[in-house]
Design a protein around this motif. Sequence first.
Motif, PDB file in Angstrom:
ATOM      1  N   ASN A 106       0.860  -1.184   0.000  1.00 28.07           N
ATOM      2  CA  ASN A 106       0.000   0.000   0.000  1.00 28.07           C
ATOM      3  C   ASN A 106       0.898   1.235   0.000  1.00 28.07           C
ATOM      4  OD1 ASN A 106      -2.167   1.709   0.172  1.00 28.07           O
ATOM      5  ND2 ASN A 106      -2.625   1.268   2.298  1.00 28.07           N
ATOM      6  N   GLY A 107       1.713   1.388  -1.059  1.00 25.82           N
ATOM      7  CA  GLY A 107       2.671   2.469  -1.064  1.00 25.82           C
ATOM      8  C   GLY A 107       2.533   3.435  -2.218  1.00 25.82           C
ATOM      9  N   SER A 108       1.965   2.985  -3.323  1.00 27.57           N
ATOM     10  CA  SER A 108       1.871   3.858  -4.491  1.00 27.57           C
ATOM     11  C   SER A 108       0.609   3.530  -5.269  1.00 27.57           C
ATOM     12  CB  SER A 108       3.092   3.670  -5.390  1.00 27.57           C
ATOM     13  OG  SER A 108       3.032   2.401  -6.040  1.00 27.57           O
ATOM     14  N   SER A 163      -9.936   7.457  -1.645  1.00 26.44           N
ATOM     15  CA  SER A 163      -9.319   8.765  -1.453  1.00 26.44           C
ATOM     16  C   SER A 163     -10.247   9.812  -2.039  1.00 26.44           C
ATOM     17  CB  SER A 163      -7.948   8.817  -2.128  1.00 26.44           C
ATOM     18  OG  SER A 163      -8.079   8.591  -3.520  1.00 26.44           O
ATOM     19  N   CYS A 164     -10.006  11.042  -1.692  1.00 25.47           N
ATOM     20  CA  CYS A 164     -10.809  12.132  -2.218  1.00 25.47           C
ATOM     21  C   CYS A 164     -10.744  12.095  -3.746  1.00 25.47           C
ATOM     22  CB  CYS A 164     -10.276  13.458  -1.677  1.00 25.47           C
ATOM     23  SG  CYS A 164     -11.121  14.892  -2.341  1.00 25.47           S
ATOM     24  N   GLU A 165     -11.888  11.984  -4.381  1.00 27.42           N
ATOM     25  CA  GLU A 165     -11.931  11.849  -5.835  1.00 27.42           C
ATOM     26  C   GLU A 165     -11.164  12.971  -6.541  1.00 27.42           C
ATOM     27  OE1 GLU A 165     -15.414  11.016  -9.051  1.00 27.42           O
ATOM     28  OE2 GLU A 165     -15.738  12.683  -7.673  1.00 27.42           O
ATOM     29  N   ASP A 173      -5.020  10.811  -8.538  1.00 24.66           N
ATOM     30  CA  ASP A 173      -4.307  10.955  -9.808  1.00 24.66           C
ATOM     31  C   ASP A 173      -5.160  10.411 -10.954  1.00 24.66           C
ATOM     32  OD1 ASP A 173      -2.583  10.493 -12.065  1.00 24.66           O
ATOM     33  OD2 ASP A 173      -0.864  10.432 -10.728  1.00 24.66           O
ATOM     34  N   PRO A 174      -5.355  11.196 -12.007  1.00 19.83           N
ATOM     35  CA  PRO A 174      -6.148  10.727 -13.152  1.00 19.83           C
ATOM     36  C   PRO A 174      -5.606   9.439 -13.775  1.00 19.83           C
ATOM     37  CG  PRO A 174      -5.787  13.095 -13.309  1.00 19.83           C
ATOM     38  CD  PRO A 174      -4.942  12.594 -12.162  1.00 19.83           C
ATOM     39  N   ALA A 175      -4.296   9.221 -13.722  1.00 19.53           N
ATOM     40  CA  ALA A 175      -3.727   7.988 -14.272  1.00 19.53           C
ATOM     41  C   ALA A 175      -4.200   6.773 -13.472  1.00 19.53           C
ATOM     42  CB  ALA A 175      -2.202   8.063 -14.281  1.00 19.53           C
ATOM     43  N   LEU A 176      -4.285   6.905 -12.150  1.00 22.40           N
ATOM     44  CA  LEU A 176      -4.790   5.809 -11.324  1.00 22.40           C
ATOM     45  C   LEU A 176      -6.264   5.570 -11.620  1.00 22.40           C
ATOM     46  CD1 LEU A 176      -4.655   3.664  -9.102  1.00 22.40           C
ATOM     47  CD2 LEU A 176      -5.032   5.503  -7.434  1.00 22.40           C
ATOM     48  N   ARG A 177      -7.032   6.633 -11.725  1.00 23.07           N
ATOM     49  CA  ARG A 177      -8.468   6.470 -12.011  1.00 23.07           C
ATOM     50  C   ARG A 177      -8.674   5.783 -13.358  1.00 23.07           C
ATOM     51  NH1 ARG A 177     -11.918  11.361 -11.303  1.00 23.07           N
ATOM     52  NH2 ARG A 177     -13.515   9.784 -11.340  1.00 23.07           N
ATOM     53  N   SER A 178      -7.833   6.103 -14.339  1.00 25.19           N
ATOM     54  CA  SER A 178      -7.920   5.459 -15.649  1.00 25.19           C
ATOM     55  C   SER A 178      -7.574   3.978 -15.561  1.00 25.19           C
ATOM     56  CB  SER A 178      -6.986   6.171 -16.632  1.00 25.19           C
ATOM     57  OG  SER A 178      -7.000   5.526 -17.884  1.00 25.19           O
TER      58      SER A 178
END
Length: 176
Positions: free
Chosen positions: A43-45, A71-73, A77-82
Motif C-alpha cells: 500500500n505504497g503507491s 481517497s478524495c476523488e 491521480d487521473p492515471a490511477l483512475r484510468s
Amino acid sequence: TVNTVAADRGPGTRPGSGEAPLDIQTAPGLAPRATIDVYEGVNGSDADIAAVYAAIANADVDQVVSTSWGSCEAQTDPALRSAEATVFAQMAAQGQTVFAASGDTGSERCAATGGTALPVDDHASEPRLTARARESLQSLTTPPGDTAWNNRPGTPPRSCSTGRRGRGGGALCPAG
C-alpha cells in the motif's frame, strides 16, 4: 474459509491489521459458507493499488469483491483512475460485483483534506462499482440491523443511532 492471496507486487500489511479484519469478521455472519479471499498488496503507491485490483480481476474467481480503499476523488491521480476504470470494466464484464466504501466522512472527505468540494470517494465514484456506506452491524436479524457511520471531521466517531445529525458514511442521518 479465509485464504490469503499475495497480489502481483508482493505481500503487504499483515491480514490482522487495519480495517480488513473488521470486514473479514463480518462476512461469515452474513454468508457462513462463503470462502473469503483476502488479497494482500503493498500500500505504497498508485501502481501498488492498481496491482491488487488487477490481481483480483485476472484471477477471476471471486464473484463479490469488497474494498475499503479510497481517497478524495478530486485529489486522486487521473492515471490511477484510468487504470482502475480499465480493471473495473474487466471485472464487470466477467460478472464480478464490486462494493466500494463511500468513506467514513462521506461527502466531507475533501473538506477534511483541504478541499471545498463535496464529492464521493474514488472508488465509490466509479460507475461500475456499488458505493456503500460504512456501517456497524447491530444484529444478525433478517435483514441484518445496522447503523451508518457518522464521522464528521474534527469530531469523535459517532453513529446515526446517537441522535446527533450530520454527514458521514456517504449518507445523511435522518432527523430526530
